[in-house]
Design a protein around this motif. Sequence first.
Motif, short mmCIF file in Angstrom:
data_model
loop_
_atom_site.label_atom_id
_atom_site.label_comp_id
_atom_site.label_asym_id
_atom_site.label_seq_id
_atom_site.Cartn_x
_atom_site.Cartn_y
_atom_site.Cartn_z
N ALA A 190 0.84 -1.20 0.00
CA ALA A 190 0.00 0.00 0.00
C ALA A 190 0.87 1.24 0.00
N ARG A 191 0.38 2.30 -0.63
CA ARG A 191 1.08 3.58 -0.60
C ARG A 191 0.04 4.69 -0.55
N ALA A 192 0.48 5.89 -0.24
CA ALA A 192 -0.43 7.02 -0.13
C ALA A 192 0.05 8.17 -0.98
N ILE A 193 -0.87 8.93 -1.51
CA ILE A 193 -0.53 10.17 -2.19
C ILE A 193 -1.42 11.28 -1.66
N ARG A 194 -0.86 12.47 -1.60
CA ARG A 194 -1.63 13.62 -1.14
C ARG A 194 -2.17 14.36 -2.35
N ASP A 195 -3.47 14.59 -2.33
CA ASP A 195 -4.16 15.28 -3.42
C ASP A 195 -4.82 16.51 -2.81
N GLY A 196 -4.08 17.62 -2.75
CA GLY A 196 -4.58 18.79 -2.04
C GLY A 196 -4.71 18.45 -0.57
N GLY A 197 -5.89 18.65 0.01
CA GLY A 197 -6.11 18.30 1.40
C GLY A 197 -6.49 16.85 1.62
N ARG A 198 -6.63 16.11 0.54
CA ARG A 198 -7.09 14.73 0.63
C ARG A 198 -5.92 13.77 0.50
N ILE A 199 -5.90 12.75 1.35
CA ILE A 199 -4.91 11.68 1.24
C ILE A 199 -5.62 10.45 0.71
N ARG A 200 -5.12 9.95 -0.41
CA ARG A 200 -5.69 8.74 -1.01
C ARG A 200 -4.73 7.58 -0.79
N ILE A 201 -5.26 6.46 -0.34
CA ILE A 201 -4.47 5.25 -0.17
C ILE A 201 -4.60 4.41 -1.44
N ILE A 202 -3.46 4.04 -1.99
CA ILE A 202 -3.43 3.11 -3.12
C ILE A 202 -3.11 1.75 -2.52
N PRO A 203 -4.09 0.87 -2.43
CA PRO A 203 -3.94 -0.34 -1.62
C PRO A 203 -3.21 -1.47 -2.33
N HIS A 204 -2.88 -2.49 -1.55
CA HIS A 204 -2.35 -3.72 -2.14
C HIS A 204 -3.49 -4.72 -2.34
N ASP A 205 -3.21 -5.77 -3.08
CA ASP A 205 -4.20 -6.81 -3.33
C ASP A 205 -4.51 -7.60 -2.06
N ASN A 206 -5.78 -7.98 -1.95
CA ASN A 206 -6.26 -8.92 -0.94
C ASN A 206 -6.15 -8.41 0.48
N VAL A 207 -6.42 -7.09 0.65
CA VAL A 207 -6.71 -6.56 1.98
C VAL A 207 -7.98 -7.26 2.50
N CYS A 208 -8.01 -7.48 3.80
CA CYS A 208 -9.14 -8.19 4.42
C CYS A 208 -9.88 -7.26 5.38
N LEU A 209 -11.19 -7.28 5.31
CA LEU A 209 -12.06 -6.51 6.21
C LEU A 209 -12.98 -7.47 6.95
N ILE A 210 -13.08 -7.30 8.27
CA ILE A 210 -14.07 -8.04 9.04
C ILE A 210 -14.95 -7.06 9.80
N ARG A 211 -16.24 -7.31 9.75
CA ARG A 211 -17.22 -6.66 10.62
C ARG A 211 -17.88 -7.76 11.44
N SER A 212 -17.73 -7.70 12.76
CA SER A 212 -18.20 -8.78 13.62
C SER A 212 -19.05 -8.19 14.74
N GLY A 213 -20.36 -8.54 14.75
CA GLY A 213 -21.30 -7.85 15.60
C GLY A 213 -21.96 -8.68 16.68
N GLN A 214 -22.47 -7.93 17.67
CA GLN A 214 -23.17 -8.50 18.82
C GLN A 214 -24.45 -7.70 19.06
N ASP A 215 -25.54 -8.40 19.33
CA ASP A 215 -26.84 -7.77 19.58
C ASP A 215 -27.43 -8.43 20.82
N TRP A 216 -27.49 -7.67 21.92
CA TRP A 216 -28.00 -8.23 23.17
C TRP A 216 -29.36 -7.62 23.55
N ALA A 217 -30.04 -7.00 22.58
CA ALA A 217 -31.31 -6.33 22.88
C ALA A 217 -32.37 -7.29 23.40
N ASP A 218 -32.35 -8.55 22.96
CA ASP A 218 -33.38 -9.51 23.36
C ASP A 218 -33.05 -10.25 24.65
#
Length: 348
Positions: A190-218
């Motif tokens: 991964a690398r980053a470039i600055r575009d004015g005030g914005r930083i854009r990440i140029i990612p590498h292949d096969n980054v992994c994201l997990i969202r893991s949730g819990q619901d105790w309302a019941d």
Amino acid sequence: MESAIPAHLRTERTRHRRVGDDYAPPYPSFVARHKPSVTRVVMAYFGIQSRGALNAAAELALARLTSAFTAADGPTHWDRASYVDEAAFTNIVTVAYWDHRQKFDRWFAAARESWTGDQRTNDGFGTFIEALYPSVEGYETLFSSLGRPEGVAVLADGMSGEVLEHAYWGGMRDRIPLSQTSEMAPSGAARAIRDGGRIRIIPHDNVCLIRSGQDWADTEATERKMYLGEVEPVLREGMDFLRDQGRSIGCYANRYMTVLGPNGARAEKSYGMSWWKSLSELERWAESHPTHIRIFGAAMKYLSTLGPAAKLRLYHEVTVARADEQLFEYVDCHPQTGMLNAVQVVDG
């Protein structure tokens, strides 16, 4: 017993599952089932970051985002959560889901400009967008019970019956259709470039994201006391480790967030959301790191004590995305925010 991988995505395996066909999971779990016509989904996280409480301009930006979701080609589902990060900044993160990439692209052009682009008003807060557009072969879901889908599963046509590939180390990988033929290993840097005030990440292949949730309302009195007193503190300890020290084991960033209801009040739901260098490094943490071993032990004690009477709902979604299926942009965010952790920022 069904396979977690739907029939239309099954192919001849060149990489084998961790269990055989005679494996019998010790408790039921389910996965989301999309219509076969759905080939790609979008998961887009829109973040606002503030030192302390959000000011009026930040609240207005959130309201405008909510209004934009109702426009043509807006998301099928979205939800909102909050957390205080490792630098003590308040973050409000809104995640939106589409099952049609072209609709997202049409909607996103204007939304991007107002969130991280030239039309953004800089008034004491940071903003970021972290988005993935995986093919349906590149992610999996898992639910402990039926009846209340979360996240990307809200887009699905329905839920499966009981599935085979769960309750063992490696089940997460085995539920991802790509795992039939691919190691899904990371490549590049991964690398980053600055575009004015914005930083854009140029990612590498096969980054992994997990969202893991819990619901105790019941949950009722005894179960709620057990979850909040014995399980949640162990979960929080593991989430804090990933937040503060995760980079040493391949976790770029971790957020342990409280879901907000439609009126902004805290719901009885939470989820951890983390970016990993690879699925393999997420697996290693899950299988062998003391913080996750303690989480697993507390959860197993809880579930074995309550059995089928447990009303706690658990779910997760795990995605492995190619470089061209990722977008990361940050404006006026501190350097420990999200995928900024993965790079050295340079002028561009």
